[in-house]
Scaffold this active site. Structure first.
Site, PDB file in Angstrom:
ATOM      1  N   HIS A  44       5.025  -4.697   9.306  1.00 21.28           N
ATOM      2  CA  HIS A  44       5.330  -4.064   8.020  1.00 21.28           C
ATOM      3  C   HIS A  44       6.147  -2.784   8.207  1.00 21.28           C
ATOM      4  O   HIS A  44       5.572  -1.711   8.412  1.00 21.28           O
ATOM      5  CB  HIS A  44       4.020  -3.749   7.280  1.00 21.28           C
ATOM      6  CG  HIS A  44       3.330  -4.976   6.790  1.00 21.28           C
ATOM      7  ND1 HIS A  44       3.605  -5.540   5.566  1.00 21.28           N
ATOM      8  CD2 HIS A  44       2.420  -5.788   7.394  1.00 21.28           C
ATOM      9  CE1 HIS A  44       2.882  -6.633   5.415  1.00 21.28           C
ATOM     10  NE2 HIS A  44       2.150  -6.810   6.514  1.00 21.28           N
ATOM     11  N   GLU A  89       7.496  -1.084   5.971  1.00 24.59           N
ATOM     12  CA  GLU A  89       7.304  -0.193   4.815  1.00 24.59           C
ATOM     13  C   GLU A  89       6.088   0.709   4.968  1.00 24.59           C
ATOM     14  O   GLU A  89       5.918   1.664   4.206  1.00 24.59           O
ATOM     15  CB  GLU A  89       7.178  -1.035   3.528  1.00 24.59           C
ATOM     16  CG  GLU A  89       5.885  -1.835   3.355  1.00 24.59           C
ATOM     17  CD  GLU A  89       5.868  -3.163   4.112  1.00 24.59           C
ATOM     18  OE1 GLU A  89       6.694  -3.331   5.037  1.00 24.59           O
ATOM     19  OE2 GLU A  89       5.008  -4.022   3.804  1.00 24.59           O
ATOM     20  N   CYS A 146       6.290 -10.285   6.914  1.00 20.00           N
ATOM     21  CA  CYS A 146       4.970 -10.907   7.101  1.00 20.00           C
ATOM     22  C   CYS A 146       4.978 -12.335   6.528  1.00 20.00           C
ATOM     23  O   CYS A 146       5.671 -13.192   7.040  1.00 20.00           O
ATOM     24  CB  CYS A 146       3.894 -10.017   6.491  1.00 20.00           C
ATOM     25  SG  CYS A 146       2.245 -10.475   7.026  1.00 20.00           S
TER      26      CYS A 146
END
Ligand code: XMP
Length: 529
Positions: free
Chosen positions: A184, A186, A99
């Site tokens: 993202h 994660e 990001c």
């Protein structure tokens, strides 16, 4: 300063990955995902000097095999937006920008980052090119990814564009040993996010699998033995919470009865807590335990104190005094074992990139080590709460301790608004017990982060039999959270709330009204004091 590194010096150096924290909401999550994938990972401030990275900085010094740049609430165009030392990008270590991290790499390397034109929040479809980053994802060349950004990388000449979405022309890129993803990986909403991180860790960085709870326990026991030596003696402040209990078990495994646990009843404990702690550690685990009944001195110290911070200070001071007296009585103590965990450590080291103000003074036995010349043993200092639970489970911690909710250092005083009196403490203790009991009965206990009752000085009219009666107002607080940085009140079914309310007014003497706290954190905190 106490010797915080006493647990680290002799530790076998581990290869690791570091996440540079630019203040993104998912920074900790990135660290946790990488650890779950088996690679030791640490969070460091974004402005760490490049020399430190070359030398292998961190809790465990070790070669850095990969660097991840986190997200951030800032735009790269904002004056004062966080920048890492640019030389970091020239290190011969693979880098993954996520990001804001990706935007920063693009911005520094001549890419065009557009400001807030086509922001994307939520799911988006990524079309990706086969590449080392996306190897083995899907046959179709598409996955759903989680986006949360205002700015967009519009163009990045010189980079290999390996992924785009409808709104983001450069959603993933590679330039030399630097990679960037706008989404993202994660966050679990990103399909195959784990595989993308796995590719980065193992294929691109060439990491070795070096993080597993079983080997953590064996390694740590060896380290404690070495640090404490053949004659060293350790005391541990045992509160009965998961962190101090696990610390005590680990240290006990390493040095047996050269560990003495000190358990203080400060009058602020939960219902049945004293008996449970003594039974578990003395009878079940056969550990040396000194029990100190200090109820009176804590309550005397708290008399007339109304301010929340002032109450915390009194409790912290009393705790240090009691502990000091007991440590002196024991004599020949060299070390203090504490249940400090990774988020505590990061906060106190100021590793977070955000300027934060002190909301509450969390107390531990701070100040004591210098005063008594004790060295610190903090075997859990690089673990997250859920990792501590795994260690505890592996060590055979009884389920009631393993599964209990976090409990604050100042105990029930954190839940008594205004002056702490015996009567308010009784109401808080009994009502909290009923809140927990009803959550357990309804199957909700394990699904929530914390649940308790709060009592203050407000009274409200009730009717007892046919007569008017004035009683206290008790507020029920039940929250869900991850790591307690933010929290939401739990939307409990009305019938569960109703049974709590009925039991509290029927069974706790002096209560006429029960309310439910429906504030989230922020703006509220979890505990009222
Ligand atoms: P707040 O109330 O700040 O609490 O939202 C966040 C989490 O921390 C716990 N808490 C404490 N834990 N010592 C502790 O060890 C303390 O002084 C303390 N104060 C709050 C709280 O229960 C919640 O889980």
């Amino acid at each position: 300063m106490p010797d915080r590194n006493s647990m680290i010096g002799n530790m076998k150096a581990k290869d690791k990955v570091v996440v540079l924290d630019f203040g993104g909401q998912y920074s900790h999550l990135i660290v946790r995902r990488c650890r779950e994938l088996g690679v030791y990972t640490e969070l460091l401030p974004y402005d760490i000097p490049v020399e430190a990275l070359k030398d292998g900085i961190g809790i465990e010094k070790g070669k850095i095999k990969g660097i991840i740049l986190s997200g951030s609430p800032f735009s790269v165009h904002e004056p004062g937006s966080p920048r890492c030392n640019f030389e970091v990008l020239d290190l011969e270590i693979p880098i993954l920008g996520i990001c804001y991290g990706a935007q920063l790499i693009a911005h520094i390397n001549g890419g065009v980052v557009g400001e807030g034109m086509k922001s994307e929040f939520g799911r988006a479809e990524l079309l990706f090119k086969d590449s080392d980053m996306f190897n083995g994802l899907t046959e179709s060349g598409k996955i759903n990814v989680w986006m949360s950004h205002g700015d967009v990388i519009e163009q990045f000449d010189g980079a290999d564009i390996i992924g785009h979405t409808m709104n983001t022309p450069v959603a993933a890129f590679r330039i030399a040993n630097k990679y960037g993803v706008q989404f993202h990986p994660e966050v679990h909403h990103t399909d195959k996010g784990d595989k993308i991180l796995w590719n980065f860790l193992y294929k691109i960085c060439g990491c070795e699998r070096n993080w597993a709870i079983e080997s953590f326990i064996t390694d740590k026991i060896e380290v404690i033995k070495r640090v404490v030596g053949d004659d060293g003696r350790v005391v541990c402040g045992l509160s009965g919470g998961i962190d101090s209990s696990t610390t005590a078990l680990l240290v006990n495994k390493a040095i047996d009865d050269r560990l003495t646990c000190i358990f203080v009843d400060n009058g602020l404990l939960r219902e049945g807590e004293k008996e449970a702690v003594i039974n578990t550690f003395e009878n079940n685990f056969n550990m040396k335990l000194v029990f100190v009944d200090a109820k009176e001195r804590f309550l005397n110290g708290l008399r007339g104190v109304k301010d929340a911070e002032a109450k915390r200070m009194v409790i912290g001071e009393q705790f240090i005094n009691v502990f000091e007296e007991e440590a002196i009585k024991l004599g020949n103590v060299d070390f203090l074992a504490q249940g400090t965990i990774y988020p505590d450590r990061i906060e106190s080291a100021g590793a977070s990139s955000q300027k934060s103000s002190r909301i509450k003074s969390h107390h531990n036995v701070g100040g004591l080590p210098e005063k008594l010349g004790l060295k610190l043993v903090e075997p859990l200092a690089d673990l997250y709460k859920d990792e501590v639970r795994e260690v505890a489970k592996e060590l055979g911690m009884p389920l009631p301790i393993l599964n209990q909710h976090p409990f604050p250092g100042p105990g029930l005083a954190a839940r008594v608004i205004g002056e702490v009196t015996e009567d308010k403490l009784r109401i808080c203790r009994e009502a909290s017990h009923l809140v927990e009991a009803e959550l357990k009965n309804s199957g909700w206990y394990g699904k929530v982060w914390q649940a308790f009752a709060i009592v203050g000085d407000d009274v409200a009219t009730g009717v007892l039999g046919d007569a008017r009666s004035l009683g206290r107002i008790v507020t029920i607080r039940v929250v869900e959270s991850k790591e307690a940085m933010t929290a939401d009140f739990v939307k409990l079914p009305y019938d569960v709330l109703e049974s709590m309310s009925k039991r509290i007014t029927n069974e706790v003497k002096g209560v006429t009204w029960v309310t439910y706290a429906i504030s989230s954190k922020p703006p509220a905190t979890i505990e009222p004091c």
